[in-house]
Design an enzyme around this catalytic site. Sequence first.
Site, PDB file in Angstrom:
ATOM      1  N   ASP A  64       0.935  -0.959  -0.065  1.00  0.00           N
ATOM      2  CA  ASP A  64       0.000  -0.151   0.072  1.00  0.00           C
ATOM      3  C   ASP A  64       0.823   1.140  -0.003  1.00  0.00           C
ATOM      4  OD1 ASP A  64       0.893  -0.130   2.675  1.00  0.00           O
ATOM      5  OD2 ASP A  64      -0.995   0.113   3.543  1.00  0.00           O
ATOM      6  N   SER A  65       2.139   0.964   0.179  1.00  0.00           N
ATOM      7  CA  SER A  65       3.205   2.253  -0.191  1.00  0.00           C
ATOM      8  C   SER A  65       2.776   2.792  -1.769  1.00  0.00           C
ATOM      9  CB  SER A  65       4.738   1.641  -0.057  1.00  0.00           C
ATOM     10  OG  SER A  65       4.910   0.527  -1.049  1.00  0.00           O
ATOM     11  N   GLU A 101      -1.361  -5.518   8.549  1.00  0.00           N
ATOM     12  CA  GLU A 101      -0.405  -4.982   9.836  1.00  0.00           C
ATOM     13  C   GLU A 101      -0.861  -5.268  11.151  1.00  0.00           C
ATOM     14  OE1 GLU A 101       0.233  -0.802   8.881  1.00  0.00           O
ATOM     15  OE2 GLU A 101       0.991  -1.015   6.923  1.00  0.00           O
ATOM     16  N   GLU A 121       9.581  -4.166  10.298  1.00  0.00           N
ATOM     17  CA  GLU A 121       9.822  -2.922   9.612  1.00  0.00           C
ATOM     18  C   GLU A 121      10.432  -1.856  10.472  1.00  0.00           C
ATOM     19  OE1 GLU A 121       7.137  -1.008   7.130  1.00  0.00           O
ATOM     20  OE2 GLU A 121       7.893   0.785   6.830  1.00  0.00           O
ATOM     21  N   LYS A 125      -1.050  -9.477   2.921  1.00  0.00           N
ATOM     22  CA  LYS A 125      -0.317  -8.966   4.050  1.00  0.00           C
ATOM     23  C   LYS A 125      -1.332  -8.150   4.825  1.00  0.00           C
ATOM     24  CE  LYS A 125       3.038  -5.743   3.920  1.00  0.00           C
ATOM     25  NZ  LYS A 125       2.568  -4.620   4.711  1.00  0.00           N
ATOM     26  N   ASP A 158      -1.386  -6.208  -0.450  1.00  0.00           N
ATOM     27  CA  ASP A 158      -1.142  -5.742   0.852  1.00  0.00           C
ATOM     28  C   ASP A 158      -2.714  -4.878   1.358  1.00  0.00           C
ATOM     29  OD1 ASP A 158       0.083  -4.743   3.342  1.00  0.00           O
ATOM     30  OD2 ASP A 158       1.161  -3.215   2.145  1.00  0.00           O
TER      31      ASP A 158
HETATM   32  O1  KIV Z   1       3.437  -1.096   1.549  1.00  0.00           O
HETATM   33  C1  KIV Z   1       4.723  -1.583   1.726  1.00  0.00           C
HETATM   34  O2  KIV Z   1       5.478  -1.459   0.451  1.00  0.00           O
HETATM   35  C2  KIV Z   1       5.046  -2.228   2.688  1.00  0.00           C
HETATM   36  C3  KIV Z   1       6.493  -2.611   2.800  1.00  0.00           C
HETATM   37  C4  KIV Z   1       7.627  -1.342   3.300  1.00  0.00           C
HETATM   38  C5  KIV Z   1       6.934  -3.751   3.693  1.00  0.00           C
HETATM   39  O3  KIV Z   1       4.404  -2.762   3.462  1.00  0.00           O
END
Ligand code: KIV
Length: 273
Positions: A44-45, A115, A182, A113, A83
């Site tokens: 989600d970056s 968090e 992280e 994924k 994510d």
């Molecule tokens: O969203 C992302 O790119 C991440 C990484 C920093 C692990 O969660």
Amino acid sequence: MRYTIADIREMKARKEKILMITAYDYATARLVEEAGMHMILVGDSLGMVVLGYESTIPVTMEEMIHHTRAVTRATKKCLVVGDMPFMTYTISIEDALRNAARFIQQGGCQSVKLEGGETVAETVRRIVNCGIPVCGHIGLTPQSVNQMGGYKIQGKTPEAAARLLNDAVCLEQAGAFAVVLECVPSELAALISRRIAIPTIGIGAGLDCDGQVQVVSDVLGFYELAPKHAKKYADLAGVIRKAVADYAAEVRAGTFPTAKQSYSMDARLLEGL
Ligand code: KIV
């Protein structure tokens, strides 16, 4: 054949480093797979490095699914991790299951994924029980930036370190196949990596994690607000600026396009026009 979660787990047992990077589009995903990555994270970056949001918080399921589809279309070997965005797995278990299923069914990825540690362990267990592999993510969890008061290193006090170790153990017990660490001190990441049997994937967590993940734009020097833990292996921003400036100069000077970039026809065919 794509790498499976069993392959990823076996790599930890063999002490072979697990290679993971983010990608958000078709062209980049093809290239990072060709370069030998085992896993691609459609992180989600995306919200910050591609869509220009100030944080990952505004990212929606629709945006994530759209980009995940591009990445899965581009790849044949990498295990693709989608994510789950902010609040798409915390309102209720039903919501979490529905959204995790969308990643697999509509996004085409092989895992998701999310968090959090102990607090999301039951959600992880329920998603895994539905046959969807889950990668955990603890330490600096950017979706909680407002709660954490900024993007800070986590686990620096004995109490915070113990909480992170407990979070990692809870995720392992809930059935996660791997966990991203992280911005965690290297010594603590090394200890967590020894204590749990599932692979740890570090980002700003030192050398002793079982694998590493980086944001592709940071590695390529494409997004210039990279964090301290990112290493710039290329200067794509510089390459792009120069290439586009050269193109502009040639258009202004009338030296682009040349015959090589043009199409022609017999001038006699135009005579009657
Ligand atoms: O969203 C992302 O790119 C991440 C990484 C920093 C692990 O969660």
